[in-house]
Write a protein that holds these residues in place. Structure first.
Motif, PDB file in Angstrom:
ATOM      1  N   THR A  57       0.862  -1.178   0.000  1.00 21.52           N
ATOM      2  CA  THR A  57       0.000   0.000   0.000  1.00 21.52           C
ATOM      3  C   THR A  57       0.900   1.229   0.000  1.00 21.52           C
ATOM      4  O   THR A  57       1.798   1.349   0.845  1.00 21.52           O
ATOM      5  CB  THR A  57      -0.908   0.010   1.250  1.00 21.52           C
ATOM      6  OG1 THR A  57      -1.732  -1.150   1.217  1.00 21.52           O
ATOM      7  CG2 THR A  57      -1.788   1.239   1.264  1.00 21.52           C
ATOM      8  N   CYS A  58       0.658   2.130  -0.954  1.00 22.59           N
ATOM      9  CA  CYS A  58       1.505   3.333  -1.065  1.00 22.59           C
ATOM     10  C   CYS A  58       1.390   4.178   0.199  1.00 22.59           C
ATOM     11  O   CYS A  58       0.290   4.517   0.632  1.00 22.59           O
ATOM     12  CB  CYS A  58       1.084   4.150  -2.292  1.00 22.59           C
ATOM     13  SG  CYS A  58       1.977   5.709  -2.434  1.00 22.59           S
ATOM     14  N   GLN A  59       2.533   4.538   0.764  1.00 22.69           N
ATOM     15  CA  GLN A  59       2.518   5.290   2.024  1.00 22.69           C
ATOM     16  C   GLN A  59       2.069   6.728   1.818  1.00 22.69           C
ATOM     17  O   GLN A  59       1.689   7.408   2.777  1.00 22.69           O
ATOM     18  CB  GLN A  59       3.913   5.267   2.659  1.00 22.69           C
ATOM     19  CG  GLN A  59       4.933   6.157   1.986  1.00 22.69           C
ATOM     20  CD  GLN A  59       6.314   5.512   1.873  1.00 22.69           C
ATOM     21  OE1 GLN A  59       6.440   4.294   1.850  1.00 22.69           O
ATOM     22  NE2 GLN A  59       7.331   6.341   1.800  1.00 22.69           N
ATOM     23  N   ILE A  60       2.074   7.193   0.561  1.00 25.44           N
ATOM     24  CA  ILE A  60       1.671   8.578   0.300  1.00 25.44           C
ATOM     25  C   ILE A  60       0.185   8.669  -0.034  1.00 25.44           C
ATOM     26  O   ILE A  60      -0.558   9.423   0.582  1.00 25.44           O
ATOM     27  CB  ILE A  60       2.508   9.179  -0.858  1.00 25.44           C
ATOM     28  CG1 ILE A  60       3.984   9.226  -0.453  1.00 25.44           C
ATOM     29  CG2 ILE A  60       2.001  10.577  -1.214  1.00 25.44           C
ATOM     30  CD1 ILE A  60       4.916   9.624  -1.577  1.00 25.44           C
ATOM     31  N   CYS A  61      -0.266   7.879  -1.017  1.00 26.55           N
ATOM     32  CA  CYS A  61      -1.634   8.075  -1.521  1.00 26.55           C
ATOM     33  C   CYS A  61      -2.602   6.952  -1.139  1.00 26.55           C
ATOM     34  O   CYS A  61      -3.809   7.114  -1.262  1.00 26.55           O
ATOM     35  CB  CYS A  61      -1.625   8.252  -3.036  1.00 26.55           C
ATOM     36  SG  CYS A  61      -1.333   6.723  -3.949  1.00 26.55           S
ATOM     37  N   GLY A  62      -2.090   5.796  -0.718  1.00 28.48           N
ATOM     38  CA  GLY A  62      -2.988   4.696  -0.361  1.00 28.48           C
ATOM     39  C   GLY A  62      -3.308   3.764  -1.513  1.00 28.48           C
ATOM     40  O   GLY A  62      -4.075   2.809  -1.342  1.00 28.48           O
ATOM     41  N   ASN A  63      -2.726   4.025  -2.689  1.00 21.84           N
ATOM     42  CA  ASN A  63      -2.905   3.129  -3.834  1.00 21.84           C
ATOM     43  C   ASN A  63      -2.248   1.773  -3.539  1.00 21.84           C
ATOM     44  O   ASN A  63      -1.403   1.673  -2.649  1.00 21.84           O
ATOM     45  CB  ASN A  63      -2.253   3.765  -5.070  1.00 21.84           C
ATOM     46  CG  ASN A  63      -2.515   2.999  -6.347  1.00 21.84           C
ATOM     47  OD1 ASN A  63      -3.439   2.186  -6.424  1.00 21.84           O
ATOM     48  ND2 ASN A  63      -1.706   3.263  -7.358  1.00 21.84           N
ATOM     49  N   VAL A  64      -2.647   0.765  -4.266  1.00 22.55           N
ATOM     50  CA  VAL A  64      -2.035  -0.550  -4.123  1.00 22.55           C
ATOM     51  C   VAL A  64      -1.121  -0.791  -5.317  1.00 22.55           C
ATOM     52  O   VAL A  64      -1.516  -0.591  -6.463  1.00 22.55           O
ATOM     53  CB  VAL A  64      -3.117  -1.654  -4.049  1.00 22.55           C
ATOM     54  CG1 VAL A  64      -2.476  -3.022  -4.067  1.00 22.55           C
ATOM     55  CG2 VAL A  64      -3.950  -1.479  -2.803  1.00 22.55           C
ATOM     56  N   PRO A  69       6.803   4.512  -2.473  1.00 23.44           N
ATOM     57  CA  PRO A  69       5.648   5.121  -3.125  1.00 23.44           C
ATOM     58  C   PRO A  69       5.270   4.400  -4.423  1.00 23.44           C
ATOM     59  O   PRO A  69       6.138   3.851  -5.101  1.00 23.44           O
ATOM     60  CB  PRO A  69       6.102   6.544  -3.424  1.00 23.44           C
ATOM     61  CG  PRO A  69       7.257   6.796  -2.511  1.00 23.44           C
ATOM     62  CD  PRO A  69       7.894   5.481  -2.269  1.00 23.44           C
ATOM     63  N   CYS A  70       3.964   4.449  -4.742  1.00 20.87           N
ATOM     64  CA  CYS A  70       3.471   3.768  -5.930  1.00 20.87           C
ATOM     65  C   CYS A  70       3.997   4.441  -7.195  1.00 20.87           C
ATOM     66  O   CYS A  70       4.572   5.534  -7.136  1.00 20.87           O
ATOM     67  CB  CYS A  70       1.944   3.754  -5.923  1.00 20.87           C
ATOM     68  SG  CYS A  70       1.191   5.363  -6.233  1.00 20.87           S
ATOM     69  N   SER A  71       3.777   3.796  -8.349  1.00 25.34           N
ATOM     70  CA  SER A  71       4.339   4.317  -9.597  1.00 25.34           C
ATOM     71  C   SER A  71       3.759   5.692  -9.949  1.00 25.34           C
ATOM     72  O   SER A  71       4.432   6.497 -10.594  1.00 25.34           O
ATOM     73  CB  SER A  71       4.090   3.329 -10.744  1.00 25.34           C
ATOM     74  OG  SER A  71       2.745   2.944 -10.759  1.00 25.34           O
ATOM     75  N   ILE A  72       2.523   5.978  -9.512  1.00 25.87           N
ATOM     76  CA  ILE A  72       1.924   7.290  -9.795  1.00 25.87           C
ATOM     77  C   ILE A  72       2.602   8.370  -8.945  1.00 25.87           C
ATOM     78  O   ILE A  72       2.994   9.418  -9.445  1.00 25.87           O
ATOM     79  CB  ILE A  72       0.402   7.261  -9.534  1.00 25.87           C
ATOM     80  CG1 ILE A  72      -0.288   6.325 -10.534  1.00 25.87           C
ATOM     81  CG2 ILE A  72      -0.189   8.665  -9.615  1.00 25.87           C
ATOM     82  CD1 ILE A  72      -1.770   6.130 -10.290  1.00 25.87           C
ATOM     83  N   CYS A  73       2.753   8.100  -7.645  1.00 28.29           N
ATOM     84  CA  CYS A  73       3.390   9.089  -6.757  1.00 28.29           C
ATOM     85  C   CYS A  73       4.864   9.303  -7.120  1.00 28.29           C
ATOM     86  O   CYS A  73       5.398  10.398  -6.941  1.00 28.29           O
ATOM     87  CB  CYS A  73       3.276   8.643  -5.299  1.00 28.29           C
ATOM     88  SG  CYS A  73       1.610   8.800  -4.635  1.00 28.29           S
ATOM     89  N   ALA A  74       5.512   8.227  -7.618  1.00 29.82           N
ATOM     90  CA  ALA A  74       6.945   8.324  -7.906  1.00 29.82           C
ATOM     91  C   ALA A  74       7.226   9.033  -9.228  1.00 29.82           C
ATOM     92  O   ALA A  74       8.356   9.428  -9.489  1.00 29.82           O
ATOM     93  CB  ALA A  74       7.552   6.923  -7.929  1.00 29.82           C
TER      94      ALA A  74
HETATM   95 ZN    ZN Z   1       0.936   6.583  -4.291  1.00 37.56          ZN
END
Ligand code: ZN
Length: 197
Positions: A57-64, A69-74
């Motif tokens: 689970t992405c620590q920034i946005c909560g995405n899986v 961080p997930c690929s979107i946040c990164a």
């Molecule tokens: Zn994210």
């Protein structure tokens, strides 16, 4: 009396807990897998094993994703529009992504406020949203058009304060929708939210 032994029965019971599957569908799915053990059951079992280890689970946005961080946040380009879209659930994030919204980022609340179900502000990812908001030019509230969803949207708007630009998704006539089939609430909302062409 269940047939097929305790291992198979347990598999059916577990599958029956998945959304959209009841006991009958779960039984059919399990039988289908058993008949295709090599082509389906073994690869599925291996894929589940790999996913259990990889999923995060992405620590920034909560995405899986498989990274945090997930690929979107990164992705630095995702910050370019300055738009942060707030959704109830990861499934909503994925649905919006399928619509190709461009260089946006997301925030997954993990549910909505629901006094009846005992879900209050502390049960949602609200503090992290308030902390992220100043980094964005616009916060788009993409809650579901339910009473709880709209209550949550009002609460967030209050929490973010008047200095934050907060917008929400348009409510109205769905693509392909016929007016005669829409309920009065949707129609009156569509009329209020009319746009110039
Ligand atoms: Zn994210």
């Amino acid at each position: 009396m269940p047939s097929g032994g305790p291992e198979i029965e347990q598999l059916i019971q577990l599958l029956a807990r998945l959304p959209g599957l009841g006991p009958r569908s779960a039984r059919r799915a399990v039988l289908h897998m058993i008949k295709r053990k090599e082509q389906l059951m073994l690869p599925l079992s291996a894929a589940l094993d790999r996913a259990v280890v990889a999923v995060k689970t992405c620590q920034i946005c909560g995405n899986v994703d498989t990274v945090s961080p997930c690929s979107i946040c990164a992705d630095p380009r995702r910050g370019e529009s300055g738009m942060l879209i707030v959704v109830e659930d990861v499934s909503d994030l994925w649905a919006l992504e399928r619509a190709g919204p461009g260089q946006v980022r997301y925030h997954v609340l993990g549910g909505v406020l629901s006094p009846l179900d005992g879900i209050g502000p502390d049960d949602l990812n609200l503090d992290t949203l308030v902390a992220r908001a100043p980094d964005y030019a616009e916060i788009v509230l993409a809650m579901n058009a339910t009473v709880d969803g709209q209550t949550t949207a009002h609460y967030i708007t209050d929490r973010l304060g008047p200095d934050t630009k907060v917008t929400r998704l348009a409510h109205g006539v769905p693509i392909g929708g016929e007016l005669d089939y829409l309920d009065e609430g949707t129609l009156s909302q569509a009329l209020r939210a009319r746009t110039q062409i």
